[in-house]
Design an enzyme around this catalytic site. Structure first.
Site, PDB file in Angstrom:
ATOM      1  N   HIS A 193       0.817  -1.210   0.000  1.00  0.00           N
ATOM      2  CA  HIS A 193       0.000   0.000   0.000  1.00  0.00           C
ATOM      3  C   HIS A 193       0.856   1.268   0.000  1.00  0.00           C
ATOM      4  CE1 HIS A 193      -4.175  -1.687   1.179  1.00  0.00           C
ATOM      5  NE2 HIS A 193      -3.485  -2.571   0.473  1.00  0.00           N
ATOM      6  N   HIS A 217      -1.769 -12.877  -2.136  1.00  0.00           N
ATOM      7  CA  HIS A 217      -2.794 -13.590  -1.375  1.00  0.00           C
ATOM      8  C   HIS A 217      -2.373 -15.009  -1.017  1.00  0.00           C
ATOM      9  CE1 HIS A 217      -6.140 -10.641  -2.844  1.00  0.00           C
ATOM     10  NE2 HIS A 217      -5.177 -10.065  -2.144  1.00  0.00           N
TER      11      HIS A 217
END
Length: 736
Positions: free
Chosen positions: A102, A265
């Protein structure tokens, strides 16, 4: 006097301000005048906000860092779970990967802004975005390590490095790491995040879901896409369209996109233990005693299994702290049905209760769960293009590992510019095309005698001052301080796509380049001892020669600084699609507008000036100089307020500020204006919004008055030369 006497409270600006804060807020100039030109973006990140001092050299400090020791400390931190914020599955790795992702993931290729290069995740608005919930905890967990190594490693570098170490401690081999991201000490003011005034607003779309440029996220406060699907609609196919759009705007292709999602993920989980109504204010809105921590939750313990972050409660694999291909095994191994998290967010579970008990709990070893996926995960299976790539990765796990390592490296280094800026022992040796490679200098450079000879040849070549200056400008002014791309080094102005850009006037550019290439060939053939001049150097030198001659035409002898050392890139070293994003839609320095845009031309000028790292005075003196040097696109005479073109005079400012001239728009569009004699009505000049803003805007007029004064001619020439030299050398990282 009684009616005019000020009370002590009224006289005390501090007390008065405190009272004001209780009843309302102070009105800024922008509140009063929303169209006020945002010149402050040209002066952000100045020395006045930087505590490190002018002598601080971050590159030198980083080179003295024991990177292996830092990584050892980071590796120990990964499993050192703290009671105040316990680690999921006993490992902070997934949290730190999200932090690094992020940090870097705000980058957008359209204008090069965003990204992790300045440590902006520490500041508003990013530190309080809905998509960054609880990343404040990640940075607080890192503080002891940052505190230990201090100035030797920036927050910007540490956040990215920590993401790498997180993966490495979970069994993944990363592609490498380059340091060199220097922290800033205040929020960026130049980045346009969108016009919405509510979190998760999406007024950025028009028509058939056309996303506003240069934005690269679907909603205000998100890094990329809504994991529940577009606007919370759990449609994997529709979500795939959003994914493809925003990842492309971050310079990622379909393969890189799939690798990033699937690779990321492979680790960790999301958090949606309860309703978002339990979550307190974000860091910027939290109370002072919270000390910069936000999102305090009243749900259960507010941490561990009771954590609420994004609302989804998803654990992708049975090995959340170990690198594996299990994401694809599980994605393709079950049929999926829609469900909701405890927080009420849409997510997916295997049909018929399949997979129950196969997924560990993050904090209670006695609990087991079924697999779960987000809508955007299912996009990788049900979008036909993504499915083909995903199936290939599923069947070839080694290819996934390599693609993810490369895509992660690109994600975390895309905004750093050329490879020459990377620091440290883990910089990969492989040269990658997205790094805009330029060959290393492999010949003896020209000396002062050669420079003087070449200047004479250039000035005798038949090319005008306007042509010389314009060509050097369009070569160098592609530079973007945001992601350090573009610039004169590489001479990519002679390659696709730049040679064909409208702003570069291809036919005239070809003529200039042909002449300069002839001079280059002649010199290199005659030179001895392996001495050569690159076309990249010659283009800049030609511009410098033009500026010197223009100054001489104005009565001043100046030497424009020139340092050789640029090289010429090859077409195969140039990613045409990526470089197409550098094409200017406007260049106010040459009075160029590709089309009519919602933003006025003067705002586009300031935006380009900011990307060129110019201050308001530098922008001002360059515009004034470029006008009298007759460098306008298409040779228009808008703003050429002089009777002596190609002489470096301050005539632009003198004539703009002449109160004997009255300006009138020639149409309702108000993009072109005529300057008429107030007495006779005779048209004296024409100008654009970019020209007239230097007389209209109070701050720019103040600067114009400096250069328009009777004693300012010499200062104008000196300041123009200094600003010109700065632009010519913006990409000379080899000189740092």
């Amino acid at each position: 006097m009684g009616g005019n006497v000020m009370t002590d409270d009224k006289m005390n600006s501090v007390t008065s301000g405190a009272n004001k804060q209780e009843t309302g807020r102070d009105m800024s100039n922008r509140d009063w005048w929303p169209n006020h030109l945002k010149l402050e973006i040209l002066h952000q990140h100045s020395s006045k906000s930087n505590p490190m001092g002018e002598d601080f050299n971050y590159a030198k400090e980083f080179k003295s860092l024991d990177l292996a020791a830092v990584k050892k400390d980071l590796a120990a931190l990964m499993t050192d779970s703290q009671d105040w914020w316990p680690a999921d599955f006993g490992h902070y790795g997934p949290l730190f990967i999200r932090m690094a992702w992020h940090s870097a993931g705000t980058y957008r290729a359209g204008d090069g802004r965003g990204g992790g290069g300045r440590g902006q995740q520490r500041f508003a608005p990013l530190n309080s975005w809905p998509d960054n919930v609880n990343l404040d905890k990640a940075r607080r967990l890192l503080w002891p390590i940052k505190q230990k190594y201090g100035r030797k490693i920036s927050w910007a570098d540490l956040m990215i490095l920590t993401g790498n170490v997180a993966m490495e401690t979970m069994g993944f081999k990363t592609f490498g790491f380059g340091g060199g991201r220097e922290d800033v000490w205040e929020p960026d003011q130049d980045v346009y995040w969108g016009s919405e005034d509510t979190w998760l607003g999406d007024e950025r779309y028009t028509g058939d879901r056309d996303l506003e440029n240069p934005l690269a996220a679907v909603q205000m406060g998100l890094i990329y896409v809504n994991p529940e699907g577009p606007n919370g609609n759990p449609d994997p196919i529709a979500a795939a369209k959003d994914i493809r759009e925003v990842f492309a705007r971050m310079a990622m292709n379909d393969e890189e996109t799939v690798a990033l999602i699937a690779g990321g993920h492979a680790f960790g989980k999301t958090h949606g233990a309860g309703p978002a109504s339990h979550v307190g204010p974000e860091p910027e809105a939290a109370s002072i005693e919270a000390q910069g921590l936000g999102w305090k939750s009243s749900f259960g313990t507010g941490k561990g299994d009771d954590t609420i972050t994004g609302g989804l409660e998803v654990t992708w694999t049975n090995t959340p702290t170990k690198w594996s291909n299990n994401f694809f095994r599980i994605l393709f191994g079950y049929e999926w049905e829609l469900t909701k998290s405890p927080a009420g967010a849409y997510q997916w579970k295997p049909k018929g209760g399949a997979g129950a008990g196969t997924i560990p709990d993050a904090h209670d070893p006695s609990k087991r769960h079924a697999p779960s996926m987000m809508t955007t995960d299912l996009s990788l299976r049900f979008d036909p293009v993504y499915e083909k790539i995903s199936r290939h990765f599923y069947e070839n796990p080694g290819q996934l590992a390599d693609s993810f390592a490369r895509a992660w490296f690109k994600l975390t280094h895309r905004d750093m510019g050329p490879r020459a800026r990377y620091l440290g022992p883990e910089v990969p040796a492989e040269e990658l095309i997205w790094q805009d490679p330029i060959p290393a200098v492999n010949h003896e450079l020209i000396d002062e005698k050669d420079i003087a000879f070449l200047k004479d040849r250039i000035l005798a070549s038949g090319l005008s001052i306007s042509q010389l200056v314009s060509t050097a400008w369009v070569s160098a002014s592609t530079f973007r301080g945001s992601d350090k791309r573009g610039g004169a080094n590489g001479a990519r102005i002679r390659l696709a796509p730049q040679k064909d850009w409208e702003v570069n006037q291809p036919a005239e550019l070809a003529k200039v380049l042909n002449t300069l290439e002839g001079i280059q060939s002649e010199f290199n053939s005659a030179a001895s001892g392996g001495k050569k001049v690159s076309l990249a150097d010659l283009i800049v030198l030609a511009g410098c020669a033009g500026v010197e001659q223009a100054a001489k035409n104005a009565g001043y002898d100046v030497t424009v600084p020139f340092l050789p050392g640029r090289m010429d890139a090859l077409q195969e070293q140039t990613d045409v699609v990526s470089f197409a994003l550098l094409e200017p839609i406007a260049d106010g320095f040459r009075n160029y507008l590709k089309a009519q845009y919602p933003l006025p031309a003067e705002e586009l000028l300031v935006d380009k000036a900011q990307l060129l790292t110019l201050t308001a005075p530098e922008m001002t003196v360059l515009v004034g100089g470029m006008r009298v040097l007759n460098t306008n696109f298409g040779h228009t005479q808008h703003g050429v307020f002089t009777q002596k073109p190609e002489a470096l005079t301050n005539d632009f400012f003198v004539n703009l500020l002449d109160m004997g001239t009255e300006w009138k728009a020639v149409s309702d569009v108000k993009d072109i204006f005529e300057g008429c004699d107030r007495k006779t009505g005779e048209v004296k000049w024409t100008g654009t919004r970019v020209d007239l803003i230097f007389g209209s805007n109070s701050q720019l007029r103040a600067l114009a008055e400096v250069y328009g004064s009777a004693d300012a001619q010499e200062k104008f020439v000196q300041d123009f030369v200094a600003a010109w030299t700065k632009v010519m050398n913006l990409d000379r990282f080899d000189l740092a």
